[in-house]
Design an enzyme around this catalytic site. Structure first.
Site, mmCIF file in Angstrom:
data_model
loop_
_atom_site.group_PDB
_atom_site.id
_atom_site.type_symbol
_atom_site.label_atom_id
_atom_site.label_comp_id
_atom_site.label_asym_id
_atom_site.label_seq_id
_atom_site.Cartn_x
_atom_site.Cartn_y
_atom_site.Cartn_z
ATOM 1 N N GLU A 1 0.813 -1.228 0.000
ATOM 2 C CA GLU A 1 0.000 0.000 0.000
ATOM 3 C C GLU A 1 0.844 1.275 0.000
ATOM 4 O O GLU A 1 0.538 2.213 0.735
ATOM 5 C CB GLU A 1 -0.934 0.001 1.220
ATOM 6 C CG GLU A 1 -1.933 -1.133 1.194
ATOM 7 C CD GLU A 1 -2.746 -1.220 2.472
ATOM 8 O OE1 GLU A 1 -3.962 -1.448 2.348
ATOM 9 O OE2 GLU A 1 -2.202 -1.087 3.580
HETATM 10 C C1 TNX Z 1 -4.623 -4.237 4.799
HETATM 11 S S1 TNX Z 1 -2.641 -6.450 4.441
HETATM 12 C C2 TNX Z 1 -3.340 -3.902 5.208
HETATM 13 C C3 TNX Z 1 -3.123 -3.496 6.589
HETATM 14 C C4 TNX Z 1 -4.398 -3.350 7.343
HETATM 15 C C5 TNX Z 1 -5.312 -4.505 7.023
HETATM 16 C C6 TNX Z 1 -6.598 -4.497 7.819
HETATM 17 C C7 TNX Z 1 -1.804 -5.315 4.140
HETATM 18 C C8 TNX Z 1 -0.588 -5.678 3.488
HETATM 19 N N1 TNX Z 1 -2.225 -4.077 4.430
HETATM 20 O O1 TNX Z 1 -2.379 -2.301 6.634
HETATM 21 O O2 TNX Z 1 -4.103 -3.333 8.703
HETATM 22 O O3 TNX Z 1 -5.618 -4.486 5.673
HETATM 23 O O4 TNX Z 1 -7.346 -5.650 7.599
#
Ligand code: TNX
Length: 536
Positions: free
Chosen positions: A348
């Site tokens: 992300e």
């Molecule tokens: C996605 S999984 C994210 C996390 C969040 C999560 C909550 C991932 C690589 N990134 O930053 O905490 O969803 O479910």
């Protein structure tokens, strides 16, 4: 044999439950176990049948009769230790409080429970053979991991009261037979996000204890994120003094000193759990940016962040300070982590351009390789031609994960819609914590998928295993964490350990129900999901 150490329970004419009770009624005298024993008043002390094992072993052969562990029981290890004594000590420590037995660990003699070296290629690196006969219990393996897994299976063969930490009433009867077992996947993980909400070393150790009971062998610690930096770094002390000072919702946060981290790593290692530290970069870095002004492109530190948005931050990729920071942090984390993995996040990174992302990850790969570690990253690392020496952790985008595999990377499976322990079970059930974005994940859904079939065109040999993450934006207490993690984690443990052949969801749910008293005995506050026929 020494009848104080254990008693063979055999009377072919009657079912096992009656034989066990006759032993109880006769105060463990072998001669007393004959046909005149009274009828059982209840089934409470029957030997555990082998229909409740979790994860399901590769093969079991149950034989008629039982063996009762007695007050004089001992645990023997081979004269050439090879790590057996440590496993034996842990097994003894698990059983002494409940049974009240001394359970000495002896070397070079024959004990009641025997750790024996097996030269048996079929068992692989982590496999074992456990056999129970009239003379006692043999745990055979070619590695300490194998002995440890065998000892965990042995604990599951004993009545659940054996798992309690206060004195309990026996008898400690185990059915006769043989189990041969080995894992399907090498990586069987639990991830805990200690960045969004901080959890103390003692709280984390408890999850290590329970995870190891179910043959998990990786603890991935998500140590840094926008809301907190949780690991002391000598070269950049503000990361923890400032960046560790809060958490989601504005609570006090916290961090692990180097010594606390080393102790946690050693505690896990003694249980054959490898700690995988994650330093999430270049996004998810607001806590670092807030702590060190020189890491921002404009030299101005943004305020600490206690909300729950994602994609709000990026390291400033071109700055020389950023490269120094990455080198220092990865160097210190590598030095305090004996395990082979460094997880660098990479997910992300919405505030980082494609070109910057690729340049940054190229630099990070070189730093990780220079320290002799294997790089692990979320599947987004496929955006940067990661090559064949990395492990890409799949969570959302099957295409990215498959692309990583096509480039030679191995893939770790944490598909959010199956494996995210922070997703709610359903709309109305407790706990009040839990997210919704990947959909509801009830106990059946968490288990009812095949790790070999998640990614189209990716061969099972490219899959290193399964890991279940508990993200903690909504999870502030151990009570909430327990009820989100359990019982679903047991299903992920089984997907990672047990063979695909013979899997049946309804059979699993029955077996899971039989773990209820064991989770109770371990003090684990699980969610009593309605689709599970819980044994109480
Ligand atoms: C996605 S999984 C994210 C996390 C969040 C999560 C909550 C991932 C690589 N990134 O930053 O905490 O969803 O479910």
């Amino acid at each position: 044999m020494d009848t104080e150490a254990g008693v063979a329970v055999s009377s072919p004419a009657r079912p096992l439950v009656v034989r066990a009770l006759s032993v109880l009624a006769c105060g463990w005298a072998m001669a007393c176990g004959g046909s005149e024993a009274p009828a059982p008043p209840a089934a409470a002390s029957s030997p555990e049948p082998w229909t409740g094992l979790m994860p399901r072993p590769a093969s079991t052969v149950r034989r008629d009769g039982g063996f009762a562990l007695g007050a004089g029981a001992s645990i023997s290890v081979p004269a050439a230790d090879d790590g057996a004594a440590g496993v034996a000590a842990l097994l003894a420590a698990s059983l002494r409080p409940s049974t009240g037995f001394a359970l000495p660990v002896i070397s070079g003699a024959t004990g009641t429970i025997r750790l024996e070296r097996a030269e048996d290629a079929e068992l692989g690196d982590e496999g074992y053979e456990l056999s129970v006969d009239a003379a006692g219990i043999a745990l055979r393996a070619a590695s300490p991991e194998g002995w440890f897994h065998a000892s965990q299976t042995l604990l599951q063969l004993l009545p659940s009261a054996a798992l309690r930490t206060s004195p309990q009433q026996g008898p400690w009867v185990i059915g006769l037979g043989t189990i041969r077992d080995r894992p399907r996947f090498a990586w069987r993980g639990l991830m805990i996000d200690v960045a969004r909400h901080f959890f103390t070393p003692a709280e984390v150790r408890r999850y290590v204890d329970v995870a190891a009971r179910y043959k998990l062998n990786r603890l991935h610690l998500h140590l840094t994120d926008d809301q907190g930096w949780r690991l002391q770094i000598d070269a950049w002390p503000a990361l923890t003094t400032k960046g560790g000072s809060t958490e989601v919702g504005g609570g006090p946060g916290g961090y692990y000193t180097k010594q606390e981290y080393a102790e946690l790593v050693a505690y896990a290692a003694a249980r054959f759990v490898t700690v995988v530290p994650e330093i999430d970069m270049p996004g998810h870095t607001r806590a670092a940016l807030a702590s060190v002004p020189e890491l921002s492109c404009d030299g101005v530190a943004p305020p600490l962040y206690t909300g729950t948005q994602v994609g709000i931050s990026s390291l400033c990729i071109g700055l020389p300070t950023t490269a120094t920071f990455v080198r220092d942090v990865l160097g210190e984390v590598a030095a305090m982590t004996p395990g082979p993995y460094l997880h660098v996040g990479g997910d992300e990174a919405k505030k980082t351009s494609e070109a910057d992302y690729a340049a940054f990850m190229t630099m990070v790969r070189a730093e990780v390789a220079a320290r002799g570690k294997t790089l692990v990253g979320w599947e987004e690392i496929a955006r940067s031609t990661p090559g064949n020496s990395v492990i890409a952790q799949h969570w959302l985008d099957e295409g990215l994960a498959a692309a990583a595999a096509a480039g030679g990377a191995r893939v770790l499976l944490s598909p959010a819609s199956r494996a995210y322990l922070d997703m709610r079970y359903d709309l109305t059930s407790p706990p009040s914590a839990g997210g919704l974005w990947a959909g509801f994940i009830d106990v059946r859904r968490a288990y009812d998928w095949d790790p070999g079939a998640v990614l189209d065109g990716v061969d099972e040999r490219s899959i290193v295993g399964v890991e279940a993450p508990i993200w903690t934006e909504t999870v502030a207490t151990v009570e909430d964490m327990d009820s989100l993690v359990f019982p679903r984690l047991l299903g992920h443990a089984e997907l990672a350990w047990s063979p695909r052949d013979g899997r049946d969801v309804d059979e699993y749910l029955v077996r899971l129900g039989r773990q209820g008293p064991r989770l109770d005995a371990m003090g684990v506050g699980y969610f009593a999901a309605p689709e599970v026929p819980w044994e109480r």
